[in-house]
Structures are given as structure tokens and as C-alpha cells.
Design a protein around this motif. Sequence first.
Motif, PDB file in Angstrom:
ATOM      1  N   GLN A 154      -7.663   5.530  -0.804  1.00 56.56           N
ATOM      2  CA  GLN A 154      -7.908   4.493  -1.532  1.00 56.56           C
ATOM      3  C   GLN A 154      -7.881   4.657  -3.165  1.00 56.56           C
ATOM      4  O   GLN A 154      -8.547   5.323  -3.680  1.00 56.56           O
ATOM      5  CB  GLN A 154      -8.918   3.527  -1.028  1.00 56.56           C
ATOM      6  CG  GLN A 154      -9.015   2.365  -1.754  1.00 56.56           C
ATOM      7  CD  GLN A 154      -8.068   1.276  -0.983  1.00 56.56           C
ATOM      8  OE1 GLN A 154      -7.817   1.516   0.081  1.00 56.56           O
ATOM      9  NE2 GLN A 154      -7.958   0.082  -1.815  1.00 56.56           N
TER      10      GLN A 154
ATOM     11  N   ARG B 182       4.218  -6.139  -4.380  1.00 55.17           N
ATOM     12  CA  ARG B 182       5.325  -6.861  -3.204  1.00 55.17           C
ATOM     13  C   ARG B 182       6.253  -7.878  -4.004  1.00 55.17           C
ATOM     14  O   ARG B 182       6.985  -8.455  -3.091  1.00 55.17           O
ATOM     15  CB  ARG B 182       4.518  -7.404  -2.378  1.00 55.17           C
ATOM     16  CG  ARG B 182       3.520  -6.474  -1.564  1.00 55.17           C
ATOM     17  CD  ARG B 182       3.977  -5.476  -0.620  1.00 55.17           C
ATOM     18  NE  ARG B 182       3.280  -4.720  -0.002  1.00 55.17           N
ATOM     19  CZ  ARG B 182       3.263  -4.101   1.308  1.00 55.17           C
ATOM     20  NH1 ARG B 182       4.344  -4.070   1.506  1.00 55.17           N
ATOM     21  NH2 ARG B 182       2.569  -3.420   1.657  1.00 55.17           N
TER      22      ARG B 182
ATOM     23  N   GLU C 276      -0.926  -6.578  -3.482  1.00 54.66           N
ATOM     24  CA  GLU C 276      -1.784  -6.096  -2.553  1.00 54.66           C
ATOM     25  C   GLU C 276      -2.778  -5.091  -2.841  1.00 54.66           C
ATOM     26  O   GLU C 276      -2.319  -3.857  -3.091  1.00 54.66           O
ATOM     27  CB  GLU C 276      -0.708  -5.898  -1.173  1.00 54.66           C
ATOM     28  CG  GLU C 276      -1.567  -5.599   0.083  1.00 54.66           C
ATOM     29  CD  GLU C 276      -0.705  -5.327   1.169  1.00 54.66           C
ATOM     30  OE1 GLU C 276      -1.111  -4.822   2.245  1.00 54.66           O
ATOM     31  OE2 GLU C 276       0.592  -5.482   1.019  1.00 54.66           O
ATOM     32  N   ASP C 277      -4.063  -5.449  -2.866  1.00 59.30           N
ATOM     33  CA  ASP C 277      -4.798  -4.517  -2.886  1.00 59.30           C
ATOM     34  C   ASP C 277      -5.064  -3.660  -1.477  1.00 59.30           C
ATOM     35  O   ASP C 277      -5.429  -3.945  -0.521  1.00 59.30           O
ATOM     36  CB  ASP C 277      -6.496  -5.060  -2.991  1.00 59.30           C
ATOM     37  CG  ASP C 277      -7.407  -4.024  -3.437  1.00 59.30           C
ATOM     38  OD1 ASP C 277      -6.956  -3.016  -3.826  1.00 59.30           O
ATOM     39  OD2 ASP C 277      -8.650  -4.543  -3.567  1.00 59.30           O
ATOM     40  N   HIS C 278      -4.422  -2.236  -1.663  1.00 56.04           N
ATOM     41  CA  HIS C 278      -4.118  -1.724  -0.422  1.00 56.04           C
ATOM     42  C   HIS C 278      -4.222  -0.107  -0.777  1.00 56.04           C
ATOM     43  O   HIS C 278      -4.007   0.275  -1.806  1.00 56.04           O
ATOM     44  CB  HIS C 278      -2.820  -2.045   0.120  1.00 56.04           C
ATOM     45  CG  HIS C 278      -2.261  -1.661   1.454  1.00 56.04           C
ATOM     46  ND1 HIS C 278      -1.579  -0.544   1.592  1.00 56.04           N
ATOM     47  CD2 HIS C 278      -2.491  -2.242   2.655  1.00 56.04           C
ATOM     48  CE1 HIS C 278      -1.312  -0.424   2.952  1.00 56.04           C
ATOM     49  NE2 HIS C 278      -1.956  -1.544   3.425  1.00 56.04           N
ATOM     50  N   VAL C 279      -4.174   0.741   0.514  1.00 53.78           N
ATOM     51  CA  VAL C 279      -4.137   2.063   0.411  1.00 53.78           C
ATOM     52  C   VAL C 279      -2.613   2.450  -0.284  1.00 53.78           C
ATOM     53  O   VAL C 279      -1.678   1.667   0.292  1.00 53.78           O
ATOM     54  CB  VAL C 279      -4.129   2.592   1.780  1.00 53.78           C
ATOM     55  CG1 VAL C 279      -3.800   4.262   1.584  1.00 53.78           C
ATOM     56  CG2 VAL C 279      -5.585   2.520   2.267  1.00 53.78           C
TER      57      VAL C 279
ATOM     58  N   GLY D 256      -2.961  -1.147  -6.628  1.00 53.47           N
ATOM     59  CA  GLY D 256      -2.547  -1.770  -5.678  1.00 53.47           C
ATOM     60  C   GLY D 256      -1.074  -1.704  -5.460  1.00 53.47           C
ATOM     61  O   GLY D 256      -0.459  -1.072  -6.172  1.00 53.47           O
TER      62      GLY D 256
END
Length: 65
Positions: A22, A30, A13-16, A27
Motif C-alpha cells: 500500500q 481511473r 481510487e485510494d488503492h493498492v 492512489g
Amino acid sequence: MARAACNACAFYEDHVANSASQLSDAGLCRANPPVTQKDAETRGFWPVVQKTDWCGKFATVFAAE
């Protein structure tokens, strides 16, 4: 076959990354549950990985699909 890298994995998941900032080259993985912390009051964190990292659980799709 897709190149085995975290950013090509179904569980990436490319995410904070558990913070307010950021990370451009990272990422969240999960594939496993969050990593627990020492303090019982502290929430767990998803492992932060670089886009080019890889592991033996690499998958291009979820098993349920």
C-alpha cells in the motif's frame, strides 16, 4: 469549489497501487483506461498518482450522476 487535487477527484481510487504494498500518499487514476505494456502478455496498469497531484480532467462527480 473543491480543491483540484487527485484525492478529491471522482476518478481517484485510494488503492493498492498495482502491487502487494500500500502506498500511503498515492492512489490510482481511473479517468483514463489502463496504460498498455510492451509485452502483449502483460496486463495494463492504471496510472499511479500522488494525492496532491492534479490534472485538467479533475471532477468532483461522475458525469452520469
